[in-house]
Design a protein around this motif. Structure first.
Motif, PDB file in Angstrom:
ATOM      1  N   TYR A 114      -0.562  -7.398 -16.221  1.00 40.92           N
ATOM      2  CA  TYR A 114       0.401  -8.342 -15.660  1.00 40.92           C
ATOM      3  C   TYR A 114       1.768  -7.716 -15.376  1.00 40.92           C
ATOM      4  O   TYR A 114       2.752  -8.431 -15.215  1.00 40.92           O
ATOM      5  N   ILE A 115       1.794  -6.389 -15.288  1.00 37.80           N
ATOM      6  CA  ILE A 115       2.988  -5.718 -14.778  1.00 37.80           C
ATOM      7  C   ILE A 115       2.629  -4.730 -13.675  1.00 37.80           C
ATOM      8  O   ILE A 115       3.363  -4.596 -12.688  1.00 37.80           O
ATOM      9  N   ALA A 116       1.475  -4.064 -13.792  1.00 35.94           N
ATOM     10  CA  ALA A 116       1.088  -3.077 -12.778  1.00 35.94           C
ATOM     11  C   ALA A 116       1.000  -3.667 -11.373  1.00 35.94           C
ATOM     12  O   ALA A 116       1.446  -3.018 -10.410  1.00 35.94           O
ATOM     13  N   PRO A 117       0.447  -4.873 -11.170  1.00 34.76           N
ATOM     14  CA  PRO A 117       0.404  -5.408  -9.800  1.00 34.76           C
ATOM     15  C   PRO A 117       1.788  -5.572  -9.189  1.00 34.76           C
ATOM     16  O   PRO A 117       1.984  -5.325  -7.992  1.00 34.76           O
ATOM     17  N   PHE A 118       2.747  -5.969  -9.998  1.00 39.70           N
ATOM     18  CA  PHE A 118       4.101  -6.173  -9.475  1.00 39.70           C
ATOM     19  C   PHE A 118       4.823  -4.839  -9.290  1.00 39.70           C
ATOM     20  O   PHE A 118       5.608  -4.671  -8.347  1.00 39.70           O
ATOM     21  N   ALA A 119       4.554  -3.889 -10.175  1.00 37.77           N
ATOM     22  CA  ALA A 119       5.096  -2.542  -9.978  1.00 37.77           C
ATOM     23  C   ALA A 119       4.589  -1.956  -8.669  1.00 37.77           C
ATOM     24  O   ALA A 119       5.334  -1.304  -7.928  1.00 37.77           O
ATOM     25  N   ARG A 120       3.317  -2.193  -8.374  1.00 37.48           N
ATOM     26  CA  ARG A 120       2.732  -1.715  -7.120  1.00 37.48           C
ATOM     27  C   ARG A 120       3.398  -2.387  -5.926  1.00 37.48           C
ATOM     28  O   ARG A 120       3.683  -1.745  -4.910  1.00 37.48           O
ATOM     29  N   MET A 121       3.671  -3.695  -6.030  1.00 37.61           N
ATOM     30  CA  MET A 121       4.365  -4.405  -4.952  1.00 37.61           C
ATOM     31  C   MET A 121       5.755  -3.828  -4.705  1.00 37.61           C
ATOM     32  O   MET A 121       6.270  -3.871  -3.579  1.00 37.61           O
ATOM     33  N   LEU A 122       6.369  -3.298  -5.754  1.00 43.07           N
ATOM     34  CA  LEU A 122       7.709  -2.710  -5.643  1.00 43.07           C
ATOM     35  C   LEU A 122       7.688  -1.294  -5.089  1.00 43.07           C
ATOM     36  O   LEU A 122       8.734  -0.676  -4.905  1.00 43.07           O
ATOM     37  N   GLY A 123       6.503  -0.756  -4.831  1.00 42.31           N
ATOM     38  CA  GLY A 123       6.389   0.590  -4.301  1.00 42.31           C
ATOM     39  C   GLY A 123       6.222   1.668  -5.338  1.00 42.31           C
ATOM     40  O   GLY A 123       6.252   2.869  -4.999  1.00 42.31           O
ATOM     41  N   ARG A 124       6.040   1.284  -6.601  1.00 38.78           N
ATOM     42  CA  ARG A 124       5.807   2.274  -7.645  1.00 38.78           C
ATOM     43  C   ARG A 124       4.431   2.910  -7.451  1.00 38.78           C
ATOM     44  O   ARG A 124       3.480   2.264  -7.010  1.00 38.78           O
ATOM     45  N   ALA A 125       4.320   4.171  -7.816  1.00 36.57           N
ATOM     46  CA  ALA A 125       3.059   4.908  -7.643  1.00 36.57           C
ATOM     47  C   ALA A 125       2.133   4.607  -8.812  1.00 36.57           C
ATOM     48  O   ALA A 125       2.031   5.389  -9.765  1.00 36.57           O
ATOM     49  N   ILE A 126       1.476   3.476  -8.742  1.00 40.21           N
ATOM     50  CA  ILE A 126       0.541   3.063  -9.791  1.00 40.21           C
ATOM     51  C   ILE A 126      -0.876   3.408  -9.333  1.00 40.21           C
ATOM     52  O   ILE A 126      -1.323   2.936  -8.279  1.00 40.21           O
ATOM     53  N   PRO A 127      -1.605   4.219 -10.075  1.00 38.78           N
ATOM     54  CA  PRO A 127      -2.973   4.556  -9.660  1.00 38.78           C
ATOM     55  C   PRO A 127      -3.835   3.301  -9.537  1.00 38.78           C
ATOM     56  O   PRO A 127      -3.634   2.316 -10.257  1.00 38.78           O
ATOM     57  N   ALA A 128      -4.790   3.338  -8.625  1.00 37.90           N
ATOM     58  CA  ALA A 128      -5.711   2.210  -8.462  1.00 37.90           C
ATOM     59  C   ALA A 128      -6.426   1.939  -9.777  1.00 37.90           C
ATOM     60  O   ALA A 128      -6.878   2.868 -10.448  1.00 37.90           O
ATOM     61  N   PHE A 129      -6.538   0.650 -10.148  1.00 41.01           N
ATOM     62  CA  PHE A 129      -7.132   0.342 -11.444  1.00 41.01           C
ATOM     63  C   PHE A 129      -7.938  -0.948 -11.458  1.00 41.01           C
ATOM     64  O   PHE A 129      -8.660  -1.208 -12.424  1.00 41.01           O
TER      65      PHE A 129
END
Length: 413
Positions: free
Chosen positions: A212-227
């Motif tokens: 419940y934080i990674a999806p929003f980090a991804r929306m912000l342009g953070r480089a979150i690996p696909a999960f």
């Protein structure tokens, strides 16, 4: 101790609770590195108030007595699936915590695999990086399964090739974390998904921390690996609402890619006098307040609210890591993707550093491999961050000045 003969006045009871609480660790000022998660005072209030609106209701009775609870639970699951790139046929369920979500996913995988392979007594094994949560071992102990923990790679992420070497004909499940608790890094889920598909295995992603934080980090342009379910091969995901969903405890979720995979999730029994007993959780009675609190927080924040909190939190974590690196002799373990950070030293005994900081009221968070300090940060840690870093610097200097001093503390979750 025996029960008192006569009851105490209400205020006296509450004051006794406050007196006892005074000796607890000071989480409100950021001195506890885990257990408590907070976004803002407003979010905390709406979650608490919603919880108490449903203080007496029982989520076990959602299907018969409390349809509002069942409806809220369904809506929370649907909203969450929308964050996880879920296909239309995906299903999910609420639970009381990450451990329950993981146990349920393991049980569902076991039963589904038994049916698919025509081996109704298959015990089997789970292949996972050594960094996965102990809940998988707890699940395995309950179900007489084996967990094969595989050393992680030099980047502290799952070593997919090494995991493949441990797979055999009895393997039921592969596991990856998003992120893992010790190092805060997201495992290479895409590579694990490819392995799962190639070997016909179930892949579970433990996103109890990051879901419940990674999806929003991804929306912000953070480089979150696909999960998430956007990765082919991912069969199930666990994600805790009461961590970085900032919802009241107890609240977690477990999701399945399809209704076919979810078919083995529920417990359904009618071999007793009272008739059919159907539940989607290990627990029977559950506080409906956990459901109402999650529903309320989702609606209070919405996507924009969660993005705002994620931006503030991750910016703070960046600054915190820079502050750690600025202390001579200290380094960050790996490259954390979200808000869990482990930091160690090649020059001083960081466990001894933790002991000195403990004397100042900081509850130690520790990792034993490698020896490191550990913090699972939310916004409750931001106001006291400068003070924490000063205390860390002073403790490092003190330990460097007394190299003969040896720590007696050990890592404990």
């Amino acid at each position: 101790m025996t029960m008192p003969e006569h009851g105490m006045p209400r205020e006296a009871v509450l004051q006794a609770l406050r007196d006892r609480k005074a000796g607890d660790a000071d989480w409100e000022h950021g001195r506890v590195p885990l257990y408590v998660f907070k976004a803002t005072d407003e979010v905390a209030r709406i979650g608490r108030d919603a919880f108490f609106e449903y203080f007496f209701e029982n989520a076990l009775g959602g299907a018969r007595a409390f349809p509002s609870v069942r409806q809220m639970e369904s809506e929370v699951v649907q909203m969450a699936l929308g964050l996880l790139t879920a296909p239309p046929d995906a299903q999910g369920f609420m639970s009381t915590g990450g451990t329950e979500s993981i146990i349920q996913a393991v049980q569902t995988c076991r039963d589904w695999t038994r049916q698919q392979r025509g081996r109704p007594t298959l015990r089997g094994n789970i292949v996972a990086p050594e960094s996965v949560h102990p809940a998988f071992d707890k699940a395995a102990r309950l179900m007489d399964l084996e967990v094969r923990r595989v050393p992680v790679g030099p980047d502290w992420r799952a070593d997919v090739a090494a995991m493949e070497e441990r797979v055999d004909a009895d393997t039921l499940m592969l596991v990856g974390s998003a992120p893992c608790f010790p190092y805060g890094v997201v495992d290479p889920i895409a590579e694990l998904g490819a392995l799962a598909q190639a070997r016909g295995l179930w892949l579970h992603v433990d996103a109890c921390v990051g879901g419940y934080i990674a999806p929003f980090a991804r929306m912000l342009g953070r480089a979150i690996p696909a999960f998430d379910f956007g990765v082919a091969g991912v069969c199930s995901i666990s994600a805790d609402l009461h961590k970085f969903g900032f919802c009241p405890k107890p609240a977690s979720t477990v999701f399945y890619r399809s209704s076919e995979l979810a078919r083995c999730h529920a417990f359904d029994f009618d071999g007793w006098p009272s008739g059919r007993f159907l539940t989607s959780t290990i627990a029977g009675t559950r506080p409906a307040g956990g459901v109402a609190g999650a529903w309320a927080v989702f609606h209070c924040l919405g996507i924009e609210g969660y993005k705002r909190i994620a931006a503030e939190l991750l910016d703070f974590v960046d600054r915190f890591q820079a502050g750690v690196r600025a202390i001579p002799g200290m380094h960050i373990v790996g490259e954390p993707h979200l808000s869990l950070v482990a930091f160690g030293s090649d020059e001083v005994d960081v466990f001894r550093v933790a002991e000195l900081m403990s004397a100042q009221g900081y509850l130690p968070g520790l990792v034993q491999k490698p020896r490191a300090l550990h913090r699972m940060m939310s916004l409750v840690h931001e106001p006291g961050a400068a003070e924490y870093l000063d205390a860390l610097r002073d403790a490092v200097d003190a330990v460097r000045g007394a190299p003969a001093s040896r720590a007696t503390i050990s890592a404990s979750y």
